[in-house]
Design an enzyme around this catalytic site. Structure first.
Site, PDB file in Angstrom:
ATOM      1  N   HIS A 118       7.153   4.854  -3.044  1.00  0.00           N
ATOM      2  CA  HIS A 118       6.516   4.920  -4.360  1.00  0.00           C
ATOM      3  C   HIS A 118       6.043   3.581  -4.912  1.00  0.00           C
ATOM      4  O   HIS A 118       5.461   3.542  -5.996  1.00  0.00           O
ATOM      5  CB  HIS A 118       7.469   5.581  -5.355  1.00  0.00           C
ATOM      6  N   HIS A 119       6.287   2.483  -4.196  1.00  0.00           N
ATOM      7  CA  HIS A 119       5.788   1.181  -4.645  1.00  0.00           C
ATOM      8  C   HIS A 119       4.435   0.834  -4.030  1.00  0.00           C
ATOM      9  O   HIS A 119       3.891  -0.238  -4.330  1.00  0.00           O
ATOM     10  CB  HIS A 119       6.790   0.073  -4.302  1.00  0.00           C
ATOM     11  N   ALA A 120       3.901   1.695  -3.185  1.00  0.00           N
ATOM     12  CA  ALA A 120       2.592   1.435  -2.598  1.00  0.00           C
ATOM     13  C   ALA A 120       1.494   1.805  -3.583  1.00  0.00           C
ATOM     14  O   ALA A 120       1.450   2.926  -4.096  1.00  0.00           O
ATOM     15  CB  ALA A 120       2.425   2.222  -1.298  1.00  0.00           C
ATOM     16  N   GLU A 126       4.009  -2.944  -1.497  1.00  0.00           N
ATOM     17  CA  GLU A 126       5.063  -3.843  -1.966  1.00  0.00           C
ATOM     18  C   GLU A 126       6.392  -3.116  -1.905  1.00  0.00           C
ATOM     19  O   GLU A 126       6.455  -1.898  -1.716  1.00  0.00           O
ATOM     20  CB  GLU A 126       4.785  -4.351  -3.386  1.00  0.00           C
ATOM     21  N   ASN A 161       6.283   2.637  -9.553  1.00  0.00           N
ATOM     22  CA  ASN A 161       5.125   1.967 -10.143  1.00  0.00           C
ATOM     23  C   ASN A 161       3.824   2.285  -9.429  1.00  0.00           C
ATOM     24  O   ASN A 161       2.780   2.486 -10.064  1.00  0.00           O
ATOM     25  CB  ASN A 161       5.355   0.457 -10.197  1.00  0.00           C
TER      26      ASN A 161
END
Length: 314
Positions: A118-120, A126, A161
Site C-alpha cells: 500500500h505504499h506504492a 517506497e 498512503n
C-alpha cells in the site's frame, strides 16, 4: 477457501535485510499443515501484465522497473535492493491479488498469501512496496465492468498512503486506513477515512475504535467488493509498529472484519500487508489468524456464498 500463492513470492535478500521474505512460504506451509489449505485450494498466479499495471502506474515508472534503471535514491526510497527477481516477485504478488479478487467474486471469500503493498504510488515505490497490488486489482475489475464500487480496509500499522493517493478523487473507491499516528509515513496522504491511533494502543481501545467505524465505512462505501489489508505489525513488540495488540486482539480484529463484511454479502479479499515480529516464524504465525478466522466463517456459511459485484448491485 481459495488462496493465491507462488514459490516466486519469496526471493533472497542480502543479510541482514529486515524484510521477512520467507514468511510467505512459512505461512503456506503452516496453513497446509493445519488443514486450513489443501493443494486444491491453492491458486498459482501469473505475473501481472504491464497493460494492467499501467491502469495504476505511470509508463515512465514501469519502464524503469522493466529496464532496471531505478536510481540509487529511488532504490533507497523503496527500501529493497533492486533486481529482476524482485520485479518478477512484485508482479506475481499483484497477479495473486487480482486472482484472489476474481475468486472472491465467485465464492464470496478468497485470499492472497502476499500483497498489501500500500505504499506504492502511481509514479514511485517506497516502504518495501514496488507496485500497488490492491489498486491494480480494483482498477482492472472496474475496467472490465465486473465491479464499480470497492472498499479498502487497511489495518496495517502504517497508513496506506500510496493507495490513498491513487484513489484520491475517485468516489467509487473508499479507502479506510486505521494506523499509528506517529508512525511511517510521516507525511500522510488523505484517505476517504483516516483513523490515527496513539502509540501503545491496546486490544480493548483498538477494537472499540474499529467497531465504531467499520460498519459506517461499509455503509458509506456501498462496495461490491472489499479488500482487507490484515497487517500484523500492530502486534506488541513488532519491529516497526508502535501499537500493543496481543495475539488474541489480532484474532478478534480479523474476526470482526470478516464477519462484518461477510454478513453484508460483500465479497472479501484478504491480503497480508506488513508484519515484522522478532522472528520470521512468529510473523508467519500471526498471519495465520486471519485465514483461520476466514476458514471458520466459511464453514459456518450455508449454502456457499456465490455472488458477483455487478449482480449484487443490480
Amino acid at each position: 477457501m481459495k488462496c493465491s500463492y507462488h514459490e516466486g513470492y519469496g526471493i533472497a535478500l542480502p543479510a541482514p535485510h529486515p524484510f521477512p521474505m520467507s514468511k510467505y512460504l512459512l505461512l503456506r506451509d503452516r496453513l497446509m499443515a493445519d488443514g486450513l489449505l489443501t493443494t486444491g485450494d491453492v491458486l498459482e498466479p501469473e505475473p501481472i501484465d504491464i497493460e494492467t499495471a499501467a491502469l495504476v502506474h505511470t509508463r515512465a515508472y514501469l519502464e524503469k522497473l522493466q529496464s532496471s534503471t531505478l536510481s540509487p535514491p529511488e532504490q533507497r526510497r523503496l527500501g529493497l535492493p533492486w533486481s529482476q527477481e524482485l520485479w518478477r516477485r512484485s508482479r506475481l504478488a499483484a497477479g495473486g491479488t487480482l486472482q484472489a479478487a476474481r475468486a472472491s467474486l465467485e465464492n464470496g471469500l478468497a485470499g492472497n498469501l502476499a500483497g498489501g503493498t500500500h505504499h506504492a504510488f502511481a509514479d514511485h515505490g517506497e516502504g518495501f512496496c514496488v507496485i500497488n497490488d490492491v489498486a491494480i486489482a480494483i482498477s482492472r475489475l472496474r475496467a472490465e465492468g465486473r465491479i464499480e464500487r470497492a472498499v479498502v480496509i487497511d489495518l496495517d500499522v502504517h497508513q496506506g498512503n500510496g493507495t490513498a493517493a491513487i484513489f484520491a478523487g475517485v468516489d467509487a473507491v473508499f479507502t479506510f486506513s486505521m494506523h499509528g499516528e506517529r508512525n511511517y509515513p510521516l507525511a500522510k496522504m488523505r484517505s476517504s477515512l483516516d483513523v490515527p491511533l496513539p502509540d501503545g494502543t491496546r486490544d480493548r481501545e483498538y477494537l472499540e475504535v474499529l467497531e465504531r467505524h467499520l460498519l459506517a465505512v461499509l455503509e458509506r462505501s456501498q462496495a461490491e467488493i472489499a479488500f482487507y489489508l490484515a497487517g500484523v505489525d500492530v502486534a506488541a513488540g513488532d519491529r516497526y509498529g508502535k501499537l500493543s495488540l496481543t495475539e488474541e486482539g489480532i484474532r478478534l480484529r480479523d474476526q470482526l472484519v470478516i464477519e462484518s463484511v461477510g454478513d453484508r454479502g460483500v465479497p472479501l479479499v484478504i491480503v497480508l500487508a506488513g508484519g515484522y515480529a522478532p522472528t520470521r516464524a512468529r510473523t508467519a504465525e500471526l498471519h495465520t489468524h486471519v485465514f483461520r478466522e476466514a476458514a471458520a466463517y466459511e464453514a459456518r456459511r450455508s449454502p456457499p456464498h456465490r455472488i458477483s459485484g455487478r449482480q449484487r448491485s443490480a
